[in-house]
Design a protein around this motif. Structure first.
Motif, PDB file in Angstrom:
ATOM      1  N   GLN A  39      43.461  30.089  43.527  1.00  6.22           N
ATOM      2  CA  GLN A  39      42.617  29.100  42.848  1.00  6.22           C
ATOM      3  C   GLN A  39      42.887  29.115  41.360  1.00  6.22           C
ATOM      4  O   GLN A  39      42.135  29.710  40.593  1.00  6.22           O
ATOM      5  CB  GLN A  39      41.157  29.479  43.061  1.00  6.22           C
ATOM      6  N   GLY A  55      35.535  34.767  35.357  1.00  6.46           N
ATOM      7  CA  GLY A  55      34.329  34.644  36.149  1.00  6.46           C
ATOM      8  C   GLY A  55      33.697  35.998  36.447  1.00  6.46           C
ATOM      9  O   GLY A  55      32.478  36.139  36.482  1.00  6.46           O
ATOM     10  N   THR A  56      34.539  36.993  36.647  1.00  2.21           N
ATOM     11  CA  THR A  56      34.048  38.334  36.946  1.00  2.21           C
ATOM     12  C   THR A  56      33.168  38.835  35.800  1.00  2.21           C
ATOM     13  O   THR A  56      32.048  39.302  36.010  1.00  2.21           O
ATOM     14  CB  THR A  56      35.259  39.268  37.151  1.00  2.21           C
ATOM     15  N   ASN A  78      29.901  36.638  35.420  1.00  2.00           N
ATOM     16  CA  ASN A  78      28.857  36.977  36.392  1.00  2.00           C
ATOM     17  C   ASN A  78      28.180  38.290  36.022  1.00  2.00           C
ATOM     18  O   ASN A  78      26.951  38.414  36.091  1.00  2.00           O
ATOM     19  CB  ASN A  78      29.462  37.069  37.803  1.00  2.00           C
ATOM     20  N   CYS A 125      33.170  40.209  43.163  1.00  2.00           N
ATOM     21  CA  CYS A 125      32.766  40.650  41.820  1.00  2.00           C
ATOM     22  C   CYS A 125      31.248  40.807  41.695  1.00  2.00           C
ATOM     23  O   CYS A 125      30.780  41.538  40.817  1.00  2.00           O
ATOM     24  CB  CYS A 125      33.321  39.731  40.746  1.00  2.00           C
ATOM     25  N   THR A 176      34.600  31.887  47.714  1.00  2.00           N
ATOM     26  CA  THR A 176      36.032  31.961  47.419  1.00  2.00           C
ATOM     27  C   THR A 176      36.900  31.719  48.653  1.00  2.00           C
ATOM     28  O   THR A 176      37.850  30.938  48.605  1.00  2.00           O
ATOM     29  CB  THR A 176      36.351  33.334  46.797  1.00  2.00           C
ATOM     30  N   ASP A 183      27.116  31.450  40.788  1.00  2.00           N
ATOM     31  CA  ASP A 183      28.518  31.774  40.593  1.00  2.00           C
ATOM     32  C   ASP A 183      29.306  30.502  40.917  1.00  2.00           C
ATOM     33  O   ASP A 183      29.692  30.250  42.047  1.00  2.00           O
ATOM     34  CB  ASP A 183      28.943  32.937  41.500  1.00  2.00           C
ATOM     35  N   HIS A 234      34.509  28.827  40.645  1.00  2.00           N
ATOM     36  CA  HIS A 234      35.451  27.835  41.161  1.00  2.00           C
ATOM     37  C   HIS A 234      34.874  26.418  41.136  1.00  2.00           C
ATOM     38  O   HIS A 234      35.465  25.507  40.572  1.00  2.00           O
ATOM     39  CB  HIS A 234      35.873  28.198  42.589  1.00  2.00           C
TER      40      HIS A 234
HETATM   41  C1  LIG Z   1      37.632  33.175  41.151  1.00  2.00           C
HETATM   42  C2  LIG Z   1      36.220  33.542  41.397  1.00  2.00           C
HETATM   43  C3  LIG Z   1      35.587  34.570  40.681  1.00  2.00           C
HETATM   44  C4  LIG Z   1      36.346  35.442  39.727  1.00  2.00           C
HETATM   45  O1  LIG Z   1      36.660  34.745  38.578  1.00  2.00           O
HETATM   46  P1  LIG Z   1      37.854  35.245  37.617  1.00  2.00           P
HETATM   47  O2  LIG Z   1      37.900  34.166  36.597  1.00  2.00           O
HETATM   48  O3  LIG Z   1      39.070  35.338  38.464  1.00  2.00           O
HETATM   49  O4  LIG Z   1      37.427  36.560  37.073  1.00  2.00           O
HETATM   50  C5  LIG Z   1      34.254  34.796  40.896  1.00  2.00           C
HETATM   51  N1  LIG Z   1      33.567  34.066  41.779  1.00  2.00           N
HETATM   52  C6  LIG Z   1      34.128  33.064  42.496  1.00  2.00           C
HETATM   53  C7  LIG Z   1      33.284  32.286  43.456  1.00  2.00           C
HETATM   54  C8  LIG Z   1      35.476  32.775  42.331  1.00  2.00           C
HETATM   55  O5  LIG Z   1      36.040  31.801  43.055  1.00  2.00           O
END
Ligand SMILES: *Cc1c(COP(=O)(O)O)cnc(C)c1O
Length: 482
Positions: free
Chosen positions: A91, A151-152, A155, A191, A246, A271, A274
């Protein structure tokens, strides 16, 4: 004659100019090839790890033996080609050129960005981007946040803020005295589990809510799970909704989660790493309805919004909450409507960070949110078309109707057991990887191994998707052909 020092050579403006021109030419040629269908160029020119090590080590064995332009050019040739219409793997978005140029300027300037005075344009743009994005998601003027590294991290930051605001105990100064927990679907990104463990809440700190047959949180189970955790002496402080998950790209019912959170005064985090980007698609934004009810939302620009990684917005419905992540409840802050939006390190994990807002600012200033609408809608349309193609194909089956631009499917085979079917699809995916023409990935859903594509490139078409299915059929052993 004075000997030129290495420093002089390394900083030489004219060498930089000439290398830069040549490099941009190559990058533009690569883009043109990709746009023309990518003929003759693999989406992923994969080689085995040991071979890759041998291939790259000589450049370090003798300094200067491979020119810098050669190294960069080979990197471009031999890495994964996200702009290739046959790239359908993880992704991550193929960046548009102005965002990559912005990245170059950000790298070049290296403005620290922890404090306002270490990067006035970057800090200001980041703030303006956040304001614009949060407005588009349906938040009020009170919303605010920042851009962080992935995203990690976003969150984790949001959950720290949730803890500071919702926990009865003063964890920041006194440590944990009683158990805390959050609730999240069992299909959520790993995460969230990691954030819980980092915060020291342990195994009971994450209450996994089962999913329905579309891999969405079964919100009907929130009540009894909440009650049994509470009876066991745990303070549940938050529910995390996935928008989307994910593995399959499934969207939780955000409105139902919001209602539950209101009822028990819980923090509602989305979250949306994506899929929060669907808020920009006029056609598909209904899939994230209720997102504006969240206390906090994480959204990656690098997953669907044509931006280089890593660029993640963390938005708080009440902007003032974003100042409580790294402190205990600070009620005095509420007296100030907009406390120091410009000094980001107060709110971010990062101290030094790049100008993360510049890339999105470039896009918004040149093309507006309309470009994101076009891009998100294009990959969504494509995934709906791919879903239909698979549904109507006798040899393939869908894991679930695609809700986002992620499509999980597999080759059926003839009368196979689950184990045999898994093995066949594993072989298919490995053969595709080694072949390189297409790049797709795989995922486990329960007992089953599925092929998984993310239609990340808005320039991919149904022609490439037909090509992928045809290619897979060609890889299947004759006795298994459907
Ligand atoms: C990709 C993803 C993450 C992690 O994000 P990164 O930017 O790769 O750290 C967290 N939650 C969801 C739902 C994701 O798809």
């Amino acid at each position: 004659m004075t000997k030129t020092s290495l420093l002089q050579t390394a900083y030489d403006p004219e060498a930089f100019r000439s290398m830069g021109y040549q490099l941009i030419d190559e990058l533009a040629d690569y883009l043109a090839t990709c746009q023309a269908g990518g003929e003759g160029m693999p989406a992923n020119p994969w080689i085995k790890p040991d071979a890759a090590k041998q291939r790259w080590s000589p450049a370090l064995d003798k300094v200067g033996s491979v020119s810098s332009l050669q190294i960069l050019s080979d990197t471009l040739k031999e890495g994964v080609h996200l702009h290739h219409p046959k790239y359908m793997g993880h992704q991550i978005s193929p960046p548009i050129p102005i965002t990559a140029l912005a990245g170059l300027v950000s790298d070049w300037m290296n403005n620290g960005m922890g404090v306002y005075e270490m990067g006035v344009p970057g800090s200001t743009m980041e703030h303006l981007v956040i304001k614009k994005v949060s407005k588009h998601m349906g938040f009020s003027e009170a919303a605010d946040g920042f851009i962080t590294s992935g995203g990690t991290l976003a969150n984790t930051t949001a959950l720290l803020a949730a803890r500071s605001i919702k926990a009865r105990q003063r964890v920041w100064t006194e440590g944990h005295k009683e158990p805390l927990a959050l609730m999240v679907s069992e299909a959520a990104h790993y995460c969230v589990d990691r954030a819980v463990k980092i915060m020291g809440w342990g195994e009971t700190g994450i209450i996994k809510v089962p999913v329905n047959d579309r891999y969405q949180m079964d919100t009907g189970q929130l009540e009894h799970l909440y009650q049994s955790a509470t009876e066991a002496g745990t303070q549940v402080i938050a529910v995390v909704g996935s928008a989307c998950s994910t593995a399959t790209g499934s969207f939780d019912d955000l409105e139902a989660i919001a209602t539950f959170c209101q009822q028990y005064d819980l923090w509602f985090h989305v979250d949306g790493a994506h899929g929060a980007a669907l808020a920009f698609s006029g056609k598909y934004k209904d899939r994230v309805k209720g997102i504006e009810l969240a206390d906090s939302v994480a959204m990656d620009f690098h997953k669907m919004l044509l931006t280089p990684s890593i660029t993640t917005a963390l938005i708080f419905k009440e902007g003032t909450h974003s100042y409580q992540t790294f402190s205990q409840r600070a009620d005095y802050l509420f007296e100030q409507a907009d406390p120091e939006w410009f000094n980001f390190a107060k709110r971010t994990f990062e101290c030094t960070k790049l100008m993360l807002g510049l890339k999105a600012f470039m896009t918004l200033s040149q093309y507006g949110v309309e470009l994101w609408d076009e891009a998100v809608t294009a990959v969504m349309d494509l995934s709906q078309a791919f879903g239909e193609m698979i549904r109507n194909h006798p040899a393939f089956e869908l894991a679930v109707e695609p809700a986002c631009n992620i499509v999980c499917f597999r080759y059926k085979g003839n009368d196979l057991s689950v184990a045999e079917q898994n093995q066949l699809n594993e072989q298919i995916r490995q053969a595709l990887l080694e072949d390189g023409e297409f790049y797709i990935v795989k995922t486990w859903l329960g007992e089953g191994l599925w092929l998984r594509t993310t239609l990340a490139n808005p320039l991919s078409t149904t022609k490439e998707l037909q090509g992928l299915l045809g290619k897979i059929e060609g890889l299947v052993p004759a006795d298994q052909t459907v």
